[in-house]
Design a protein around this motif. Structure first.
Motif, PDB file in Angstrom:
ATOM      1  N   VAL A  73       8.411  14.823 -21.466  1.00  0.00           N
ATOM      2  CA  VAL A  73       7.160  13.688 -21.587  1.00  0.00           C
ATOM      3  C   VAL A  73       6.286  13.375 -20.549  1.00  0.00           C
ATOM      4  O   VAL A  73       5.232  13.337 -20.534  1.00  0.00           O
ATOM      5  CB  VAL A  73       7.996  12.473 -22.334  1.00  0.00           C
ATOM      6  N   HIS A  74       6.985  13.365 -19.260  1.00  0.00           N
ATOM      7  CA  HIS A  74       6.360  12.950 -18.166  1.00  0.00           C
ATOM      8  C   HIS A  74       5.336  14.167 -17.691  1.00  0.00           C
ATOM      9  O   HIS A  74       4.114  13.922 -17.335  1.00  0.00           O
ATOM     10  CB  HIS A  74       7.387  12.639 -16.961  1.00  0.00           C
ATOM     11  N   GLN A  94       4.171  16.825 -19.740  1.00  0.00           N
ATOM     12  CA  GLN A  94       3.212  17.113 -20.847  1.00  0.00           C
ATOM     13  C   GLN A  94       2.037  16.048 -20.811  1.00  0.00           C
ATOM     14  O   GLN A  94       1.096  16.492 -21.486  1.00  0.00           O
ATOM     15  CB  GLN A  94       3.798  17.673 -22.023  1.00  0.00           C
ATOM     16  N   ALA A  95       2.600  14.953 -20.920  1.00  0.00           N
ATOM     17  CA  ALA A  95       1.645  13.723 -21.131  1.00  0.00           C
ATOM     18  C   ALA A  95       0.383  13.778 -20.086  1.00  0.00           C
ATOM     19  O   ALA A  95      -0.669  13.243 -20.318  1.00  0.00           O
ATOM     20  CB  ALA A  95       2.146  12.423 -20.894  1.00  0.00           C
ATOM     21  N   LEU A 132      -2.655  14.712 -21.821  1.00  0.00           N
ATOM     22  CA  LEU A 132      -3.141  13.663 -22.567  1.00  0.00           C
ATOM     23  C   LEU A 132      -3.739  12.525 -21.907  1.00  0.00           C
ATOM     24  O   LEU A 132      -3.704  11.305 -22.389  1.00  0.00           O
ATOM     25  CB  LEU A 132      -2.106  13.305 -23.520  1.00  0.00           C
ATOM     26  N   ALA A 190       1.371   9.709 -18.798  1.00  0.00           N
ATOM     27  CA  ALA A 190       2.247   8.478 -19.460  1.00  0.00           C
ATOM     28  C   ALA A 190       1.970   7.476 -18.940  1.00  0.00           C
ATOM     29  O   ALA A 190       2.097   7.202 -17.876  1.00  0.00           O
ATOM     30  CB  ALA A 190       3.751   9.301 -19.403  1.00  0.00           C
ATOM     31  N   VAL A 205       5.607  12.466 -26.407  1.00  0.00           N
ATOM     32  CA  VAL A 205       4.730  12.820 -25.618  1.00  0.00           C
ATOM     33  C   VAL A 205       3.338  11.910 -25.772  1.00  0.00           C
ATOM     34  O   VAL A 205       2.840  11.322 -24.914  1.00  0.00           O
ATOM     35  CB  VAL A 205       4.098  14.246 -25.432  1.00  0.00           C
ATOM     36  N   PHE A 206       2.887  11.849 -26.998  1.00  0.00           N
ATOM     37  CA  PHE A 206       1.814  11.151 -27.731  1.00  0.00           C
ATOM     38  C   PHE A 206       2.150   9.599 -27.770  1.00  0.00           C
ATOM     39  O   PHE A 206       1.373   8.968 -27.149  1.00  0.00           O
ATOM     40  CB  PHE A 206       1.476  11.592 -29.054  1.00  0.00           C
ATOM     41  N   ALA A 239       1.994   8.621 -23.829  1.00  0.00           N
ATOM     42  CA  ALA A 239       0.291   8.744 -23.718  1.00  0.00           C
ATOM     43  C   ALA A 239      -0.425   7.703 -24.445  1.00  0.00           C
ATOM     44  O   ALA A 239      -1.526   7.414 -24.029  1.00  0.00           O
ATOM     45  CB  ALA A 239       0.045  10.029 -23.731  1.00  0.00           C
ATOM     46  N   GLN A 260      -1.429   8.051 -27.429  1.00  0.00           N
ATOM     47  CA  GLN A 260      -2.482   8.623 -28.197  1.00  0.00           C
ATOM     48  C   GLN A 260      -2.027   8.963 -29.715  1.00  0.00           C
ATOM     49  O   GLN A 260      -0.809   9.403 -29.974  1.00  0.00           O
ATOM     50  CB  GLN A 260      -2.535  10.277 -27.378  1.00  0.00           C
TER      51      GLN A 260
END
Length: 413
Positions: free
Chosen positions: A173-174, A176-177, A180, A183, A324-325, A328, A330
């Motif tokens: 998450v950290h 890949q965000a 977007l 995070a 991840v979304f 972020a 999103q």
């Protein structure tokens, strides 16, 4: 002998769940304390064609020290830690290479791990053990790329497994965000409250609850209700195997009739649940029967049933790509018509509210209208369906949508 047999069974199940979560196991080291001087440790099978194949060996302290000095130091430093999992998963290894601590952007990380996921050099045993006293885990940095990864500990193997899964998710998450916009981390005070609440309450009951029996319900179950209870068991196991939930996190419910819903219990692993563990909850009063407490998010489920008479199943999950979304802030726009049709529209975004709070229920109901799924900021995902199969399909569709979007963004960089 039965203790060793059960330990081997638990290690096999643990390895299976790690593999299902796409965590690299070729150089993994797992150790389980059976007594003061007896450990069951996994050793890679070098002659196997399957790089993830392992066998388990009974070893003493000196043999453990030879096999893995870091694990030896952890068991020696804290007698309450009975399980160690050392992995070299993709995202934890990448995060460790960066050498940066990872702040909590998801409430499950805040509760179980704490405000930050620390990074430490492999040979700094004393520092690692200081970190493990509070955080149950640590990212491991090394000059050798093959040795970088993550260490997770627990009072039992299941706790260490959940921490391992959450570490890889938090690292993913950290990283890949960033694609977007980055995070959005939790407020430190809220994260501290969640972590303290888990340490003082939830962690103590998780894994220690006893299953319900027909006598705990004090009434006979209709064939219809027993069928629904079995559907909840099957659905929970599927979600766990697909890594859409980790450990006891997430929750599921099915509408029983106009007055009652059946919910998964709080603090019990999905893979161990029986039909009689499901908790019948009165949707207006939230009163429940039996000795097991229903999920803490029962009000959220009841609110969705009240708002959508056609909904008969609600699933709250903590999916990896979807998170991840959520981190972020999103929403997820399905990348093709098939996924859009399955989800009933976009996976909208519900504003952040503290877990189990009334405001969270309000925010989720506001986000789910004609669409049948939403992401909760810094939390997870909620989907609705007319049937358990439909709700499950929407879970998969939302997670697939998130994965496809992130893969496309990565390829376009």
């Amino acid at each position: 002998m039965s203790n060793e047999k059960n330990a081997r069974k638990a290690l096999n199940l643990c390895l299976s769940q790690l593999k299902s979560a796409n965590i690299e196991l070729s150089n993994a080291f797992l150790a389980l304390r059976l007594s003061d001087d007896t450990f069951l440790a996994t050793v890679p099978v070098t002659h196997s064609h399957d790089c993830d194949d392992h066998h388990f060996s009974l070893i003493n302290q000196e043999e453990l020290r030879t096999a893995n000095q870091l694990a030896y130091s952890i068991f020696l430093a804290d007698r309450k830690k009975n399980a160690v999992i050392l992995t070299h998963s993709r995202f934890c290894s990448l995060a460790a290479k960066m050498g940066q601590d990872i702040p909590a952007a998801l409430d499950d990380m805040a509760q179980i791990i704490g405000l930050t996921m620390k990074t430490c050099a492999l040979d700094e045993y004393k520092k690692i053990n200081r970190i493990l006293k509070k955080n149950r885990c640590c990212l491991i940095k090394s000059n050798d790329p093959d040795e970088q990864g993550a260490i997770a500990v627990g009072k039992n193997l299941n706790e260490a497994l959940i921490v391992t899964l959450l570490m890889e998710k938090a690292a993913q998450v950290h990283l890949q965000a960033i694609m977007l916009g980055g995070a959005k981390t939790l407020k430190p005070l809220e994260a501290q409250i969640m972590h303290l609440g888990y340490a003082l309450s939830y962690s103590k009951i998780s894994g220690s609850l006893s299953h319900q029996t027909p006598s705990d319900l004090s009434r006979s179950l209709s064939n219809h209700e027993l069928t629904l209870r079995n559907q909840l068991v099957d659905l929970g196991q599927s979600l766990s195997r697909e890594n859409l939930v980790q450990g006891t996190w997430g929750n599921i419910s099915i509408r029983l009739d106009q007055q009652y819903m059946l919910c998964t219990p709080s603090g019990m692993d999905y893979l161990t649940l029986t039909p009689y563990d499901m908790v019948r909850v009165e949707m207006n009063t939230l009163k429940y029967e039996g000795k097991l407490k229903p999920t803490g998010e029962k009000a959220l489920h009841a609110a969705l049933y009240a708002s959508h008479p056609d909904v008969h199943c609600v699933i709250h999950t903590h999916p990896v790509y979807g998170s991840v979304f959520a981190a972020a802030h999103q929403k997820i726009v399905p990348p093709n018509p098939e996924l859009t049709e399955c989800l009933g529209g976009d996976v909208e975004l519900a504003e952040y509210a503290f877990p189990t709070s009334k405001q969270l229920s309000v925010n989720v109901v506001k986000a789910i209208k004609d669409n049948r799924a939403c992401m909760m900021e810094n939390h997870g995902m909620v989907v609705c369906g007319a049937t358990p199969d439909e709700a499950h399909a929407r879970c998969r569709a939302a997670e697939k949508s998130a994965r496809l979007i992130l893969e496309a963004l990565y390829q376009s960089r």
